[in-house]
Every structure is written in C-alpha cells, then in structure tokens.
Design a protein around this motif. Structure first.
Motif, PDB file in Angstrom:
ATOM      1  N   UNK A  71      17.421 -88.516   6.753  1.00  0.00           N
ATOM      2  CA  UNK A  71      16.927 -89.850   6.459  1.00  0.00           C
ATOM      3  C   UNK A  71      17.429 -90.810   7.521  1.00  0.00           C
ATOM      4  N   UNK A  72      16.519 -91.588   8.089  1.00  0.00           N
ATOM      5  CA  UNK A  72      16.895 -92.592   9.087  1.00  0.00           C
ATOM      6  C   UNK A  72      16.376 -93.961   8.662  1.00  0.00           C
ATOM      7  N   UNK A  73      17.227 -94.967   8.788  1.00  0.00           N
ATOM      8  CA  UNK A  73      16.841 -96.338   8.452  1.00  0.00           C
ATOM      9  C   UNK A  73      16.326 -97.099   9.668  1.00  0.00           C
ATOM     10  N   UNK A  74      16.394 -96.477  10.854  1.00  0.00           N
ATOM     11  CA  UNK A  74      16.087 -97.233  12.066  1.00  0.00           C
ATOM     12  C   UNK A  74      14.941 -96.674  12.891  1.00  0.00           C
ATOM     13  N   UNK A  75      14.871 -95.347  13.036  1.00  0.00           N
ATOM     14  CA  UNK A  75      13.906 -94.745  13.950  1.00  0.00           C
ATOM     15  C   UNK A  75      13.256 -93.523  13.315  1.00  0.00           C
ATOM     16  N   UNK A  76      12.079 -93.153  13.807  1.00  0.00           N
ATOM     17  CA  UNK A  76      11.521 -91.859  13.410  1.00  0.00           C
ATOM     18  C   UNK A  76      12.500 -90.742  13.774  1.00  0.00           C
ATOM     19  N   UNK A  77      12.510 -89.709  12.987  1.00  0.00           N
ATOM     20  CA  UNK A  77      13.480 -88.627  13.142  1.00  0.00           C
ATOM     21  C   UNK A  77      12.755 -87.291  13.069  1.00  0.00           C
ATOM     22  N   UNK A  78      13.244 -86.326  13.828  1.00  0.00           N
ATOM     23  CA  UNK A  78      12.721 -84.972  13.732  1.00  0.00           C
ATOM     24  C   UNK A  78      13.872 -83.992  13.657  1.00  0.00           C
ATOM     25  N   UNK A  79      13.809 -83.031  12.732  1.00  0.00           N
ATOM     26  CA  UNK A  79      14.877 -82.045  12.606  1.00  0.00           C
ATOM     27  C   UNK A  79      14.296 -80.641  12.543  1.00  0.00           C
ATOM     28  N   UNK A  80      15.158 -79.687  12.852  1.00  0.00           N
ATOM     29  CA  UNK A  80      14.788 -78.280  12.696  1.00  0.00           C
ATOM     30  C   UNK A  80      16.052 -77.480  12.418  1.00  0.00           C
ATOM     31  N   UNK A  81      15.973 -76.552  11.491  1.00  0.00           N
ATOM     32  CA  UNK A  81      17.073 -75.625  11.242  1.00  0.00           C
ATOM     33  C   UNK A  81      16.528 -74.210  11.382  1.00  0.00           C
ATOM     34  N   UNK A  82      17.237 -73.389  12.147  1.00  0.00           N
ATOM     35  CA  UNK A  82      16.784 -72.036  12.454  1.00  0.00           C
ATOM     36  C   UNK A  82      17.940 -71.057  12.344  1.00  0.00           C
ATOM     37  N   UNK A  83      17.673 -69.891  11.786  1.00  0.00           N
ATOM     38  CA  UNK A  83      18.676 -68.843  11.790  1.00  0.00           C
ATOM     39  C   UNK A  83      18.754 -68.268  13.201  1.00  0.00           C
TER      40      UNK A  83
END
Length: 213
Positions: free
Chosen positions: A102-114
């Motif tokens: 969650x970001x209050x300021x900017x667009x965010x992108x995440x990824x989690x990978x094994x």
C-alpha cells in the motif's frame, strides 16, 4: 493466523506478507468475498492459486480492509475504494506467500517469486544475460530472479499493452546481489521513465518493489 511480517518501504509505503500455512477450507471460512470474487475463485483450477487469492484477502482484513474495498479496472490493475485518501495497491503471490503493498504517495508495483534454478533457462528471454557474468550458480539464480521481479513490478505499474520485458524494461547494472536497491528504466513509446527498486530475501523467495522516481 499466518501474518508473516511487514516491510516499511518508505514513510508512505508498506508491504505486508502472509505465509500460507492453512488449508483451503480454513482460509475460505475466514474471509468474506463479494459475488464476483467468489465466482473468480471457483474458476481457479489450482488450489495453490485459490489459497494465494484468499491469503491476499486475509492480508486486506489484517490491515483493516476487505475484499469489498478491492476492485480491478478494465486492464486488470487493482485499486482500493472507500478510503479517506487516495491509496495505491499492488498484489503478488507465489506458492507459500502472498503480499500486498500500500502506498499513500505513488503508484506501486511488487512481485514475489520463489528462487528456483529453472529461471536460468528462461533468462535469455527477458534479460541481458551479461548481467550474470562471473557469478556463482546460486548467485546467478538469485540475480535473475531479482531482475524478473524488477520487470514484473514495473509492468504492473504501467500495465500497457505492447510492453516487452527484454525490449523496453532495463535494470541498471548492480554488481552485488547483497545490495537491496537499484534503479531501472522503461523505454516505451518514445518516452523514458525511471524507477527506484528495492528487493529483499524472504525465506526462499525474492520480493521486489518498484516506485516511479
């Protein structure tokens, strides 16, 4: 409850992680789903995907939201509604972990990978393999996983048709995989955008977060 941890990315951005130790029925009983989400869940053929989907909703409930606050736009990008301030959200899950940021300021992108050796087989399809030069085999696997996460995270922010991982998203070289940050660029449609990248090791997983500069 299998809330794993949170990571403060910066003063306005936090990532949350759920370690999926429950079976499907336990998760299903603990979340409240709107009809469209229930229909989506029922169409999933993999129990792993179903559990990842439910764990994302568990995380939302853990931080005070619910599935009813989450919606997807026409491009499949997630958003939060019913909030007092504009919030940006990104979602990822892989095997035993789900994450939201969650970001209050900017667009965010995440990824989690094994972290898995097979990443090296597909690495030439999405990255400049010279960036793996002179590394040990385990470090090549980890760095290739980080680079995949960088490209996936930036794509989630932009979410535009035609973006190619190898042709349009470029990680700036980073020498040591023990670092926790780097930068990257998206060169697409005659424009260039820069991103700050943070990455972390969680058990046998790599978590990557991208924010526009």
């Amino acid at each position: 409850m299998s809330f794993y941890k949170s990571i403060v990315i910066n003063e306005t951005t936090t990532a949350y992680f759920w370690e999926i130790t429950e079976d499907f029925n336990v998760l299903f009983r603990q979340v409240t789903l709107k009809d469209i989400s229930l229909a989506r869940l029922e169409k999933m053929k993999s129990e792993s995907h179903q559990k990842g989907f439910l764990a994302v909703r568990m995380l939302l409930q853990h931080i005070g939201y619910s599935d009813f606050d989450l919606y997807y736009d026409e491009f499949g990008k997630p958003h939060l509604k019913n909030t007092k301030e504009e919030l940006h959200i990104s979602i990822s899950h892989s095997f035993d972990f789900s994450s939201i940021c969650i970001s209050k300021s900017k667009p965010i992108g995440i990824d989690i990978e094994i972290v898995k050796p097979k990443i090296l087989k597909i690495a030439p399809r999405f990255m400049d393999i010279s960036h793996l030069k002179d590394l040990s085999e385990p470090d090549k696997i980890r760095k290739a996983t980080i680079i995949w996460g960088i490209k996936e995270s930036i794509f989630k922010i932009k979410n535009e048709k035609g973006i190619s991982f190898p042709k349009h998203i470029f990680e700036n070289p980073f020498c040591s995989i023990t670092e926790t940050n780097c930068t990257a660029e998206l060169r697409f449609n005659n424009t260039k955008e820069e991103f700050d990248i943070q990455y972390y090791q969680l058990e046998d997983y790599i978590f990557v977060c991208a924010l526009p500069k």
